[in-house]
Motif scaffolding. Structure first.
Motif, PDB file in Angstrom:
ATOM      1  N   UNK A  35       0.580  -1.071  -0.336  1.00 40.39           N
ATOM      2  CA  UNK A  35       0.166  -0.097   0.079  1.00 40.39           C
ATOM      3  C   UNK A  35       0.780   1.223  -0.133  1.00 40.39           C
ATOM      4  N   UNK A  36       2.234   1.450   0.326  1.00 46.44           N
ATOM      5  CA  UNK A  36       3.136   2.625   0.700  1.00 46.44           C
ATOM      6  C   UNK A  36       3.493   2.368  -0.723  1.00 46.44           C
ATOM      7  N   UNK A  37       4.286   1.466  -1.012  1.00 45.93           N
ATOM      8  CA  UNK A  37       4.551   1.644  -2.305  1.00 45.93           C
ATOM      9  C   UNK A  37       3.042   2.195  -3.054  1.00 45.93           C
ATOM     10  N   UNK A  38       2.449   2.021  -3.753  1.00 47.92           N
ATOM     11  CA  UNK A  38       1.395   2.506  -4.153  1.00 47.92           C
ATOM     12  C   UNK A  38       1.388   3.659  -3.657  1.00 47.92           C
ATOM     13  N   UNK A  39       1.607   4.306  -2.900  1.00 49.80           N
ATOM     14  CA  UNK A  39       0.911   5.795  -2.840  1.00 49.80           C
ATOM     15  C   UNK A  39       2.182   6.638  -2.491  1.00 49.80           C
ATOM     16  N   UNK A  40       3.133   6.278  -3.491  1.00 48.03           N
ATOM     17  CA  UNK A  40       4.407   6.500  -3.483  1.00 48.03           C
ATOM     18  C   UNK A  40       4.337   6.928  -5.188  1.00 48.03           C
ATOM     19  N   UNK A  41       4.033   5.747  -5.494  1.00 44.36           N
ATOM     20  CA  UNK A  41       4.251   5.397  -7.382  1.00 44.36           C
ATOM     21  C   UNK A  41       2.884   4.977  -7.573  1.00 44.36           C
ATOM     22  N   UNK A  42       2.030   5.072  -7.036  1.00 46.07           N
ATOM     23  CA  UNK A  42       0.655   4.866  -8.239  1.00 46.07           C
ATOM     24  C   UNK A  42       0.579   3.439  -8.301  1.00 46.07           C
ATOM     25  N   UNK A  43      -0.917   3.238  -8.377  1.00 49.03           N
ATOM     26  CA  UNK A  43      -1.435   1.819  -8.807  1.00 49.03           C
ATOM     27  C   UNK A  43      -1.622   1.387 -10.056  1.00 49.03           C
ATOM     28  N   UNK A  44      -0.773   0.677 -10.398  1.00 45.26           N
ATOM     29  CA  UNK A  44      -1.067  -0.009 -11.950  1.00 45.26           C
ATOM     30  C   UNK A  44      -1.422  -1.540 -12.084  1.00 45.26           C
ATOM     31  N   UNK A  45      -2.227  -1.327 -13.288  1.00 45.75           N
ATOM     32  CA  UNK A  45      -2.837  -2.892 -13.118  1.00 45.75           C
ATOM     33  C   UNK A  45      -2.051  -3.170 -13.576  1.00 45.75           C
ATOM     34  N   UNK A  46      -1.736  -4.498 -13.033  1.00 49.44           N
ATOM     35  CA  UNK A  46      -1.359  -5.723 -14.138  1.00 49.44           C
ATOM     36  C   UNK A  46       0.499  -5.633 -13.830  1.00 49.44           C
ATOM     37  N   UNK A  47       0.897  -4.659 -12.851  1.00 54.07           N
ATOM     38  CA  UNK A  47       2.329  -4.525 -12.687  1.00 54.07           C
ATOM     39  C   UNK A  47       2.892  -4.510 -11.063  1.00 54.07           C
ATOM     40  N   UNK A  48       3.710  -4.495 -10.840  1.00 52.19           N
ATOM     41  CA  UNK A  48       4.462  -5.252  -9.783  1.00 52.19           C
ATOM     42  C   UNK A  48       4.137  -3.733  -9.070  1.00 52.19           C
ATOM     43  N   UNK A  49       4.381  -3.738  -7.842  1.00 57.28           N
ATOM     44  CA  UNK A  49       4.402  -2.865  -7.058  1.00 57.28           C
ATOM     45  C   UNK A  49       6.025  -2.334  -6.788  1.00 57.28           C
ATOM     46  N   UNK A  50       6.669  -3.478  -7.459  1.00 55.39           N
ATOM     47  CA  UNK A  50       8.650  -2.786  -6.925  1.00 55.39           C
ATOM     48  C   UNK A  50       9.606  -3.166  -8.432  1.00 55.39           C
ATOM     49  N   UNK A  51      10.061  -2.630  -8.366  1.00 59.08           N
ATOM     50  CA  UNK A  51      10.925  -2.708  -9.521  1.00 59.08           C
ATOM     51  C   UNK A  51       9.666  -3.246 -11.015  1.00 59.08           C
ATOM     52  N   UNK A  52       8.925  -2.478 -10.693  1.00 54.94           N
ATOM     53  CA  UNK A  52       8.203  -2.112 -12.098  1.00 54.94           C
ATOM     54  C   UNK A  52       8.551  -2.102 -13.118  1.00 54.94           C
ATOM     55  N   UNK A  53       9.770  -1.495 -13.811  1.00 55.92           N
ATOM     56  CA  UNK A  53       9.435  -0.751 -14.821  1.00 55.92           C
ATOM     57  C   UNK A  53      11.334  -2.467 -15.395  1.00 55.92           C
ATOM     58  N   UNK A  54      10.916  -2.982 -16.077  1.00 58.34           N
ATOM     59  CA  UNK A  54      12.156  -3.935 -16.371  1.00 58.34           C
ATOM     60  C   UNK A  54      11.263  -5.036 -17.866  1.00 58.34           C
ATOM     61  N   UNK A  55      12.537  -6.122 -17.306  1.00 61.12           N
ATOM     62  CA  UNK A  55      11.871  -6.938 -18.996  1.00 61.12           C
ATOM     63  C   UNK A  55      12.792  -8.109 -18.709  1.00 61.12           C
ATOM     64  N   UNK A  56      12.148  -9.209 -19.069  1.00 59.01           N
ATOM     65  CA  UNK A  56      12.360 -10.287 -19.091  1.00 59.01           C
ATOM     66  C   UNK A  56      13.959 -11.386 -19.894  1.00 59.01           C
ATOM     67  N   UNK A  57      14.433 -11.698 -19.559  1.00 59.22           N
ATOM     68  CA  UNK A  57      15.590 -12.544 -20.079  1.00 59.22           C
ATOM     69  C   UNK A  57      15.926 -14.248 -20.269  1.00 59.22           C
ATOM     70  N   UNK A  58      16.419 -14.814 -20.561  1.00 58.19           N
ATOM     71  CA  UNK A  58      16.810 -16.504 -20.649  1.00 58.19           C
ATOM     72  C   UNK A  58      18.646 -16.050 -20.181  1.00 58.19           C
ATOM     73  N   UNK A  59      19.269 -17.367 -20.149  1.00 59.11           N
ATOM     74  CA  UNK A  59      20.064 -17.332 -20.263  1.00 59.11           C
ATOM     75  C   UNK A  59      20.779 -18.732 -19.796  1.00 59.11           C
ATOM     76  N   UNK A  60      21.804 -18.707 -19.502  1.00 62.21           N
ATOM     77  CA  UNK A  60      22.895 -19.567 -18.091  1.00 62.21           C
ATOM     78  C   UNK A  60      23.454 -19.872 -17.548  1.00 62.21           C
ATOM     79  N   UNK A  61      24.111 -21.025 -16.127  1.00 63.06           N
ATOM     80  CA  UNK A  61      24.920 -20.456 -15.448  1.00 63.06           C
ATOM     81  C   UNK A  61      25.952 -21.312 -15.975  1.00 63.06           C
TER      82      UNK A  61
END
Length: 326
Positions: A35-61
């Motif tokens: 709730x506190x994170x949403x109070x700062x950054x707003x609620x964004x339907x379907x998105x994470x509350x934190x580390x919202x801006x990002x993208x998925x990758x793949x690879x190996x270890x």
């Protein structure tokens, strides 16, 4: 590449059943923190509350022989490269967070495929410390920032100097030129156990194989706010983005319960655990199908017993996941 077990069932069930509350235990704090994170950054339907801006990758270890000497975890003992799903991100809850922001952490979260549809996770940021030592301090920080009252914010940081360490670290360094040219730390302390039962306290650190590369303030300002994605696309067209995953070996007296506390890395030995190789982008739906849970760890790895932020993250991510998938 899809891993079957992306959200531990217990976490999801708990997240769906947590009532709103501000009491001190971790499960209740999770709701309040989101709730506190949403109070700062707003609620964004379907998105994470934190580390919202990002993208998925793949690879190996690919583990080193030394990794098995520290831990019996499957990905540290594999004879072949282990598949990895990862996510690069900017800290905070703004879906349009600028990649040029200096005082914001970059994140690298990983699912390691350990077979049978199971994963072990590692969540790292581009600073060696977190912004709060416990959930209560984190909640106070967020609710104070949400007021936008400069006097109240200033008073908080004056009374809580440990909460300033991350921003001071970031502001003393250039804006990373790429998600692939910055160090990442697991800010929590882990205990690794090998096949013989020997234990070693460590902190994770991932170092870019090509070295750290930063931008001047003027160079960063001239960039498009979302320049990391095209930069990585161009980079991966030439070859993988690689990181050396290391274990910083703890010694008696090193703080194990406070993620805002620095370890004296220059005075500690490190062991190379292996190479993380990011080879391509992955459909964001793969990462969005679950959470990167720092407490989802394989046998041979234990999280910190008294670090209150550690379990809070798992619970808060579960709450965020439940909300964005309603």
């Amino acid at each position: 590449m899809i891993f079957k077990r992306l959200v531990p069932a217990a976490i999801l069930v708990a997240a769906l059943s947590i009532p709103p509350s501000t009491s001190a235990h971790a499960e209740a704090d999770a709701e309040s923190l989101v709730d506190a994170l949403n109070a700062i950054f707003g609620k964004h339907d379907g998105l994470r509350a934190a580390h919202t801006h990002g993208f998925c990758v793949k690879g190996s270890f690919t583990p080193t022989a030394e990794a098995a000497s520290l831990s019996k975890a499957p990905h540290f003992n594999s004879k072949t490269p282990v598949n990895v799903i990862g996510r690069f991100s900017m800290g905070g809850g703004a879906p349009d967070a600028s990649n040029a922001q200096k005082d914001n952490v970059r994140g690298l979260a990983l699912h390691f495929d350990i077979g049978g549809g199971n994963t072990t996770d590692l969540v790292m940021i581009s600073a060696p410390v977190f912004v709060a030592k416990d959930p209560d301090q984190f909640l106070t920080l967020l609710t104070t920032v949400a007021t936008k009252d400069k006097d109240k914010i200033g008073a908080f940081f004056k009374a809580n100097p440990n909460a300033t360490r991350q921003a001071e670290w970031l502001n003393a360094r250039p804006v990373p030129a790429s998600y692939a040219t910055v160090n990442y730390w697991g800010v929590h302390v882990f205990t690794l156990t090998n096949a013989e039962g020997k234990k070693q306290v460590i902190k994770y650190k991932a170092l870019p194989v090509g070295g750290e590369v930063g931008l001047s303030d003027d160079e960063a300002k001239a960039k498009d706010p979302d320049f990391y994605r095209p930069e990585l696309k161009e980079r991966l067209a030439k070859g993988p983005a690689e990181f050396t995953l290391t274990a910083i070996l703890g010694e008696p007296g090193d703080p194990a319960d406070d993620p805002t506390a620095f370890w004296p890395e220059d005075q500690r030995k490190s062991v190379t655990l292996g190479t993380i190789s990011i080879t391509d982008f992955e459909d964001d739906k793969t990462c969005d199908a679950g959470i990167f849970d720092p407490t989802n760890i394989a046998d041979g790895i234990e999280g910190p017993a008294n670090d209150k932020i550690f379990p809070m993250r798992s619970a808060a991510y579960g709450v965020s996941f439940a909300r964005r998938t309603k």
